[in-house]
Enzyme design. Sequence first.
Site, PDB file in Angstrom:
ATOM      1  N   ASP A   8      14.487   4.415   5.211  1.00  0.00           N
ATOM      2  CA  ASP A   8      13.926   4.908   5.886  1.00  0.00           C
ATOM      3  C   ASP A   8      14.320   3.487   7.155  1.00  0.00           C
ATOM      4  O   ASP A   8      13.623   2.817   8.015  1.00  0.00           O
ATOM      5  CB  ASP A   8      12.844   5.096   5.869  1.00  0.00           C
ATOM      6  CG  ASP A   8      11.346   4.080   4.970  1.00  0.00           C
ATOM      7  OD1 ASP A   8      12.393   3.402   4.279  1.00  0.00           O
ATOM      8  OD2 ASP A   8      10.405   4.763   4.471  1.00  0.00           O
ATOM      9  N   GLU A   9      14.212   1.925   6.013  1.00  0.00           N
ATOM     10  CA  GLU A   9      14.389   1.046   6.986  1.00  0.00           C
ATOM     11  C   GLU A   9      15.530   1.079   7.827  1.00  0.00           C
ATOM     12  O   GLU A   9      15.342  -0.988   8.480  1.00  0.00           O
ATOM     13  CB  GLU A   9      14.592  -0.294   5.263  1.00  0.00           C
ATOM     14  CG  GLU A   9      13.715  -0.075   4.417  1.00  0.00           C
ATOM     15  CD  GLU A   9      13.779  -1.490   3.771  1.00  0.00           C
ATOM     16  OE1 GLU A   9      14.306  -2.346   4.158  1.00  0.00           O
ATOM     17  OE2 GLU A   9      13.351  -0.946   2.476  1.00  0.00           O
ATOM     18  N   ASN A  60      10.187   4.763  -0.082  1.00  0.00           N
ATOM     19  CA  ASN A  60      10.604   4.050  -0.957  1.00  0.00           C
ATOM     20  C   ASN A  60      10.076   4.911  -1.736  1.00  0.00           C
ATOM     21  O   ASN A  60       9.171   5.351  -2.268  1.00  0.00           O
ATOM     22  CB  ASN A  60       9.043   2.736  -1.291  1.00  0.00           C
ATOM     23  CG  ASN A  60       9.366   1.599   0.043  1.00  0.00           C
ATOM     24  OD1 ASN A  60       9.693   1.658   0.986  1.00  0.00           O
ATOM     25  ND2 ASN A  60       8.556  -0.070  -0.624  1.00  0.00           N
ATOM     26  N   TYR A 117       3.870 -10.565  -1.652  1.00  0.00           N
ATOM     27  CA  TYR A 117       3.306 -11.471   0.103  1.00  0.00           C
ATOM     28  C   TYR A 117       2.754 -11.349   0.933  1.00  0.00           C
ATOM     29  O   TYR A 117       2.125  -9.894   1.196  1.00  0.00           O
ATOM     30  CB  TYR A 117       5.329 -10.146   0.184  1.00  0.00           C
ATOM     31  CG  TYR A 117       6.287 -11.095  -0.339  1.00  0.00           C
ATOM     32  CD1 TYR A 117       6.571 -11.595  -0.960  1.00  0.00           C
ATOM     33  CD2 TYR A 117       7.759  -9.756  -0.547  1.00  0.00           C
ATOM     34  CE1 TYR A 117       7.742 -11.916  -1.769  1.00  0.00           C
ATOM     35  CE2 TYR A 117       8.902  -9.674  -0.626  1.00  0.00           C
ATOM     36  CZ  TYR A 117       8.742 -11.032  -2.064  1.00  0.00           C
ATOM     37  OH  TYR A 117      10.546 -11.175  -2.389  1.00  0.00           O
TER      38      TYR A 117
END
Length: 341
Positions: free
Chosen positions: A127-128, A181, A209
């Site tokens: 999906d990225e 993911n 992050y």
Amino acid sequence: MSILVTGAAGFIGSALCRQLTARGDETVIALDRLGYAACLHSLPAQAVFIQADIRDGTALDAVFARHRPRAVFHLAAETHVDRSIDTPIEFIEHNMVGTFQLLEATRRFWGGRGRPDDFRFVHVSTDEVFGSLDADEPAFTASSPYRPNSPYSASKAAADHLARAWMATYGLPVIVTNCSNNYGPWQFPEKLMPLVIQKALAGHPLPLYGDGGNRRDWLYVDDHAAGLMAALDHGEPGGTYLFGSGREHSNLEVVKAICAQLDQWRPDPVGPYARLIQFVTDRPGHDRRYGIDPSHARRALDWQPRTDFADGINATIRWCLDHPHWANRDYHGARLGLIPS
């Protein structure tokens, strides 16, 4: 009859091989170059393993000639975004050039057999490739525009376009899938869930992050493998199918869920594992949100994810606890993907 799986010793590829062999009606040809994240132990004993690089067209021709598969699942790829920031050339070579060589070898084999209508090339993507969603945007569908933001996602987007072009130009029966993911047993410990489990048990800081608010759709790997098999069995050439749970969680939520379960199963006398959470400098081009709308795949393929997020996390943690050696596989948790100032 046989089915060829590339990237077979990887996380998703091995899960697919285990399900294909469990079905028991066809020989599974498991092809992998055995890169750093591959693990032969994750493959079922019934699979026929071949060590080969998809960039080697001659080697691929030999595999096709010997095993004559009726279908190809293409999962071989470099996949870690942080590594793509450090060494993008590897992602160009494996994900783009490798996909080209595999498509050409497949086309030669398929054409040499008279272009059978029932042959399939299932191209497995991410999906990225669709980029980042704003908080109020609808989830990705097969018609979402491509907006890749990292060297990894750009290389996968290019591979998707190559696969579709080989169908439009040469007629090769291609099916494209995009997944969210994945998580579950056997995942290489550079990925978020196994990395957090490994570091928590060692009492090390748990790096997150930015503010930890990046959101992802999380799909248990066995559910994804079942979707890929459904795409082969019921998908239409030229079709695109998106696999996801339809439920999003922030990275911070994921890490806290892991910590809470570890507190129950492997309590640390020093205190709750969540005390180890540490926010670190975000990586360049970090997409804020991904979301998958899997409704088309559910309808068209009669597929649905069966693993609840909490159950999947518990199964992942339990597997990691039962396989402590896995955390020591050629990776020591070093930070990757930082561009020097």
